[in-house]
Design a protein around this motif. Structure first.
Motif, PDB file in Angstrom:
ATOM      1  N   VAL A 178      79.725  13.783  -7.911  1.00  0.00           N
ATOM      2  CA  VAL A 178      78.520  14.269  -8.841  1.00  0.00           C
ATOM      3  C   VAL A 178      77.748  14.881  -7.535  1.00  0.00           C
ATOM      4  O   VAL A 178      76.981  14.343  -6.811  1.00  0.00           O
ATOM      5  CB  VAL A 178      77.737  13.325  -9.202  1.00  0.00           C
ATOM      6  CG1 VAL A 178      76.760  14.162 -10.143  1.00  0.00           C
ATOM      7  CG2 VAL A 178      78.619  12.510 -10.301  1.00  0.00           C
ATOM      8  N   GLY A 179      77.861  16.304  -7.317  1.00  0.00           N
ATOM      9  CA  GLY A 179      77.209  17.008  -6.179  1.00  0.00           C
ATOM     10  C   GLY A 179      77.687  16.532  -5.112  1.00  0.00           C
ATOM     11  O   GLY A 179      78.954  16.417  -4.653  1.00  0.00           O
ATOM     12  N   GLU A 180      76.483  16.104  -4.084  1.00  0.00           N
ATOM     13  CA  GLU A 180      76.858  15.517  -2.940  1.00  0.00           C
ATOM     14  C   GLU A 180      77.445  14.153  -2.765  1.00  0.00           C
ATOM     15  O   GLU A 180      77.742  13.423  -1.836  1.00  0.00           O
ATOM     16  CB  GLU A 180      75.796  15.876  -1.699  1.00  0.00           C
ATOM     17  CG  GLU A 180      74.554  15.224  -2.240  1.00  0.00           C
ATOM     18  CD  GLU A 180      73.543  15.741  -1.219  1.00  0.00           C
ATOM     19  OE1 GLU A 180      72.343  14.993  -1.501  1.00  0.00           O
ATOM     20  OE2 GLU A 180      73.715  16.283  -0.415  1.00  0.00           O
ATOM     21  N   TYR A 181      77.137  13.353  -3.793  1.00  0.00           N
ATOM     22  CA  TYR A 181      77.526  12.035  -4.108  1.00  0.00           C
ATOM     23  C   TYR A 181      79.047  11.641  -4.708  1.00  0.00           C
ATOM     24  O   TYR A 181      79.222  12.460  -5.440  1.00  0.00           O
ATOM     25  CB  TYR A 181      76.373  11.305  -4.965  1.00  0.00           C
ATOM     26  CG  TYR A 181      74.980  11.422  -4.318  1.00  0.00           C
ATOM     27  CD1 TYR A 181      74.612  10.843  -3.291  1.00  0.00           C
ATOM     28  CD2 TYR A 181      74.182  12.572  -4.793  1.00  0.00           C
ATOM     29  CE1 TYR A 181      73.445  10.877  -2.714  1.00  0.00           C
ATOM     30  CE2 TYR A 181      72.883  12.626  -4.386  1.00  0.00           C
ATOM     31  CZ  TYR A 181      72.388  11.893  -3.301  1.00  0.00           C
ATOM     32  OH  TYR A 181      71.296  11.996  -2.708  1.00  0.00           O
ATOM     33  N   LEU A 182      79.810  10.692  -4.013  1.00  0.00           N
ATOM     34  CA  LEU A 182      80.774  10.319  -4.734  1.00  0.00           C
ATOM     35  C   LEU A 182      80.830   8.971  -4.861  1.00  0.00           C
ATOM     36  O   LEU A 182      80.568   8.134  -3.920  1.00  0.00           O
ATOM     37  CB  LEU A 182      82.138  10.957  -3.973  1.00  0.00           C
ATOM     38  CG  LEU A 182      82.194  10.444  -2.539  1.00  0.00           C
ATOM     39  CD1 LEU A 182      83.582  11.031  -2.122  1.00  0.00           C
ATOM     40  CD2 LEU A 182      81.255  11.192  -1.747  1.00  0.00           C
ATOM     41  N   GLY A 183      81.558   8.240  -5.637  1.00  0.00           N
ATOM     42  CA  GLY A 183      81.805   6.743  -5.626  1.00  0.00           C
ATOM     43  C   GLY A 183      82.576   6.386  -7.216  1.00  0.00           C
ATOM     44  O   GLY A 183      82.909   7.253  -7.930  1.00  0.00           O
ATOM     45  N   LEU A 223      76.701   4.190  -9.389  1.00  0.00           N
ATOM     46  CA  LEU A 223      77.941   4.627  -8.707  1.00  0.00           C
ATOM     47  C   LEU A 223      78.090   3.641  -7.597  1.00  0.00           C
ATOM     48  O   LEU A 223      76.830   3.435  -6.963  1.00  0.00           O
ATOM     49  CB  LEU A 223      78.331   5.865  -8.258  1.00  0.00           C
ATOM     50  CG  LEU A 223      78.249   7.328  -9.395  1.00  0.00           C
ATOM     51  CD1 LEU A 223      78.504   8.367  -8.893  1.00  0.00           C
ATOM     52  CD2 LEU A 223      79.136   7.023 -10.468  1.00  0.00           C
ATOM     53  N   ARG A 224      79.205   3.231  -7.248  1.00  0.00           N
ATOM     54  CA  ARG A 224      79.182   2.495  -5.917  1.00  0.00           C
ATOM     55  C   ARG A 224      79.855   3.359  -4.678  1.00  0.00           C
ATOM     56  O   ARG A 224      80.915   3.656  -5.256  1.00  0.00           O
ATOM     57  CB  ARG A 224      80.192   1.114  -6.090  1.00  0.00           C
ATOM     58  CG  ARG A 224      80.364   0.260  -4.763  1.00  0.00           C
ATOM     59  CD  ARG A 224      79.076  -0.132  -4.360  1.00  0.00           C
ATOM     60  NE  ARG A 224      78.404  -1.392  -5.466  1.00  0.00           N
ATOM     61  CZ  ARG A 224      77.474  -1.814  -5.370  1.00  0.00           C
ATOM     62  NH1 ARG A 224      76.578  -1.595  -4.038  1.00  0.00           N
ATOM     63  NH2 ARG A 224      76.849  -2.622  -6.223  1.00  0.00           N
ATOM     64  N   GLN A 257      74.723   1.459  -3.537  1.00  0.00           N
ATOM     65  CA  GLN A 257      74.959   1.893  -4.871  1.00  0.00           C
ATOM     66  C   GLN A 257      73.824   3.171  -5.109  1.00  0.00           C
ATOM     67  O   GLN A 257      72.770   3.223  -4.930  1.00  0.00           O
ATOM     68  CB  GLN A 257      74.252   0.721  -5.874  1.00  0.00           C
ATOM     69  CG  GLN A 257      74.524   1.015  -7.197  1.00  0.00           C
ATOM     70  CD  GLN A 257      74.013  -0.263  -8.087  1.00  0.00           C
ATOM     71  OE1 GLN A 257      72.407  -0.631  -8.210  1.00  0.00           O
ATOM     72  NE2 GLN A 257      74.676  -1.073  -8.692  1.00  0.00           N
ATOM     73  N   VAL A 258      74.687   4.289  -5.962  1.00  0.00           N
ATOM     74  CA  VAL A 258      73.885   5.305  -6.396  1.00  0.00           C
ATOM     75  C   VAL A 258      73.477   5.325  -7.656  1.00  0.00           C
ATOM     76  O   VAL A 258      74.361   5.130  -8.370  1.00  0.00           O
ATOM     77  CB  VAL A 258      74.499   6.503  -5.841  1.00  0.00           C
ATOM     78  CG1 VAL A 258      73.946   8.021  -6.080  1.00  0.00           C
ATOM     79  CG2 VAL A 258      74.963   6.491  -4.507  1.00  0.00           C
ATOM     80  N   ILE A 259      72.336   5.510  -8.027  1.00  0.00           N
ATOM     81  CA  ILE A 259      71.766   5.507  -9.430  1.00  0.00           C
ATOM     82  C   ILE A 259      71.303   6.942  -9.871  1.00  0.00           C
ATOM     83  O   ILE A 259      70.501   7.355  -9.445  1.00  0.00           O
ATOM     84  CB  ILE A 259      70.739   4.534  -9.572  1.00  0.00           C
ATOM     85  CG1 ILE A 259      71.177   3.017  -9.012  1.00  0.00           C
ATOM     86  CG2 ILE A 259      70.119   4.461 -11.195  1.00  0.00           C
ATOM     87  CD1 ILE A 259      69.886   2.076  -8.854  1.00  0.00           C
ATOM     88  N   PHE A 260      71.800   7.342 -11.167  1.00  0.00           N
ATOM     89  CA  PHE A 260      71.455   8.443 -11.716  1.00  0.00           C
ATOM     90  C   PHE A 260      70.959   8.250 -13.152  1.00  0.00           C
ATOM     91  O   PHE A 260      71.414   7.388 -13.633  1.00  0.00           O
ATOM     92  CB  PHE A 260      72.737   9.432 -11.956  1.00  0.00           C
ATOM     93  CG  PHE A 260      73.392   9.943 -10.652  1.00  0.00           C
ATOM     94  CD1 PHE A 260      73.069  10.999  -9.883  1.00  0.00           C
ATOM     95  CD2 PHE A 260      74.521   8.930  -9.982  1.00  0.00           C
ATOM     96  CE1 PHE A 260      73.706  11.626  -8.959  1.00  0.00           C
ATOM     97  CE2 PHE A 260      75.027   9.447  -8.816  1.00  0.00           C
ATOM     98  CZ  PHE A 260      74.891  10.622  -8.209  1.00  0.00           C
ATOM     99  N   ALA A 273      83.138  15.895 -10.931  1.00  0.00           N
ATOM    100  CA  ALA A 273      84.616  15.911 -10.810  1.00  0.00           C
ATOM    101  C   ALA A 273      85.299  14.604 -10.813  1.00  0.00           C
ATOM    102  O   ALA A 273      84.768  13.538 -10.070  1.00  0.00           O
ATOM    103  CB  ALA A 273      84.834  16.500  -9.502  1.00  0.00           C
ATOM    104  N   ASN A 274      86.115  14.379 -11.726  1.00  0.00           N
ATOM    105  CA  ASN A 274      86.751  13.227 -12.234  1.00  0.00           C
ATOM    106  C   ASN A 274      87.918  13.013 -11.410  1.00  0.00           C
ATOM    107  O   ASN A 274      88.988  13.450 -11.843  1.00  0.00           O
ATOM    108  CB  ASN A 274      86.682  12.871 -13.504  1.00  0.00           C
ATOM    109  CG  ASN A 274      87.151  11.316 -13.868  1.00  0.00           C
ATOM    110  OD1 ASN A 274      87.727  10.604 -13.280  1.00  0.00           O
ATOM    111  ND2 ASN A 274      86.671  10.837 -14.932  1.00  0.00           N
TER     112      ASN A 274
END
Length: 369
Positions: free
Chosen positions: A203-208, A220-221, A227-230, A241-242
């Protein structure tokens, strides 16, 4: 002597109780028979309808049957208008409560079947996260609708209540519009399923890896363990991108050969690369290799091939083997890899409208140094 109770002789009360008792026994026997028959049918079929009816019958309370039977028995008696209305309201309220239980049971059966269909029968956190939102809203709607019907049956003026709820709902919606936006976004995620718990997404610059999908947030982990929280609303506004749903991976890389390599050697490079990739036939398939460009400091070959699986480790192992074989093949053919170089330029001076180069010495450090 003739005894009278509430305007009805004792004999009629006995008849009414006998009718109520017979009705209760009959309804209980019919419920037991239907449960037994539907259980046998449900074991032999894969349809969901019989399962729904079976669960609903099993959640038919004996108290509801007894109250309905008592009402049927009361029809054998004569009461004042006030008592008749009260008995009717008790019977209808009981049936509405039982109908609400049936509807609630239907929603819970759907939730279980939906989770099994989505996850192949496994009861994991992914199924809980995917169905909890819809399950909560549907069950809330069921009980709110039936409670309004019960209040209307008991004589309450629900028009004013519904109007008050509507005005209050608008006020609350304006106050918590961000939360409602995230809630609706979570419903979109659950219904459309761009990802589920366990998927690796970017998601953008974040991945997990998706760890949790809630009413307001998705978590997301990350690769580093953080842990990234959206917010769900922000999640749907982003391009996602899945990586988990990849069936194959496209690999493209460049080979830059230094100038001075003969045309014959350059012509041999595509065939060499094709042969190297086709050696990895179990995991890779060759697409193309061409001399793409004559860049300022190198002749550039573009190579494209496909990894037959989405497994990242297979991709890395195969790509490593291909690149090492390319380096060996180039070395065997005496072809050198190009490195970026920078040429020094002598200063110039303009005489009579013509550019005349000056014979100034040029050091290794730069022009005119």
């Amino acid at each position: 002597m003739r005894y009278v109770l509430l305007g009805n002789p004792i004999q009629e009360w006995a008849t009414a109780l006998a009718v109520a008792f017979a009705a209760a026994v009959l309804l209980l026997v019919v419920r037991t028979f239907l449960i037994h028959r539907l259980a046998l049918v449900a074991e032999r079929t894969e349809t969901r309808v019989d399962d729904w009816f079976l669960r609903m019958l099993r959640n038919t309370y004996s108290l509801s049957i007894v109250i309905l039977a008592l009402y049927l028995g009361s029809l054998m008696l004569e009461f004042s208008k006030k008592y008749e209305v009260s008995l009717w309201r008790v019977a209808v309220t009981t049936m509405l409560l039982q109908a609400a239980v049936w509807a609630d049971t239907g929603v819970r059966v759907w939730r279980r079947r939906y989770r099994q269909a989505a996850l192949g029968g496994t009861d994991s956190a992914a199924g809980v996260a995917s169905t909890a939102i819809i399950d909560f809203i549907l069950r809330m709607v069921v009980w709110v609708v039936f409670m309004l019907m019960i209040l209307d049956n008991l004589g309450f003026n629900i028009t004013t209540l519904v109007a008050s709820l509507g005005i209050g709902g608008i006020a609350v919606a304006l106050a918590v519009q961000n939360i409602l936006g995230d809630l609706l976004a979570s419903l979109s995620i659950v219904l459309d399923k761009p990802f589920v718990v366990g998927d690796f997404i970017i998601v953008g610059e974040y991945l997990g890896t998706v760890e949790y999908i809630g009413l307001k947030t998705t978590r997301l982990r990350g690769l580093g363990g953080d842990q990234v929280i959206f917010a769900n609303g922000d999640m749907l506004k982003s391009r996602i991108a899945n990586q988990t749903r990849m069936f194959s991976r496209r690999v493209a890389f460049m080979i830059r050969v230094r100038y001075g390599t003969s045309p014959e050697q350059l012509a041999a490079v595509p065939a060499m690369v094709k042969e190297i990739i086709e050696k990895q036939e179990e995991t890779a398939s060759f697409e193309r290799a061409h001399l793409r460009n004559l860049a300022p400091w190198a002749a550039e070959f573009e190579v494209v091939y496909w990894i037959k699986t989405a497994d990242y480790f297979v991709f890395m192992d195969t790509n490593q083997a291909v690149l090492l074989d390319v380096l060996r093949g180039l070395a065997e053919r005496g072809i050198d890899i190009a490195f970026p170089t920078q040429m020094n330029v002598r200063p110039t001076e303009v005489y009579s409208g013509q550019v005349q180069p000056l014979n100034w010495p040029v050091s290794d450090k730069g022009a005119g140094a």
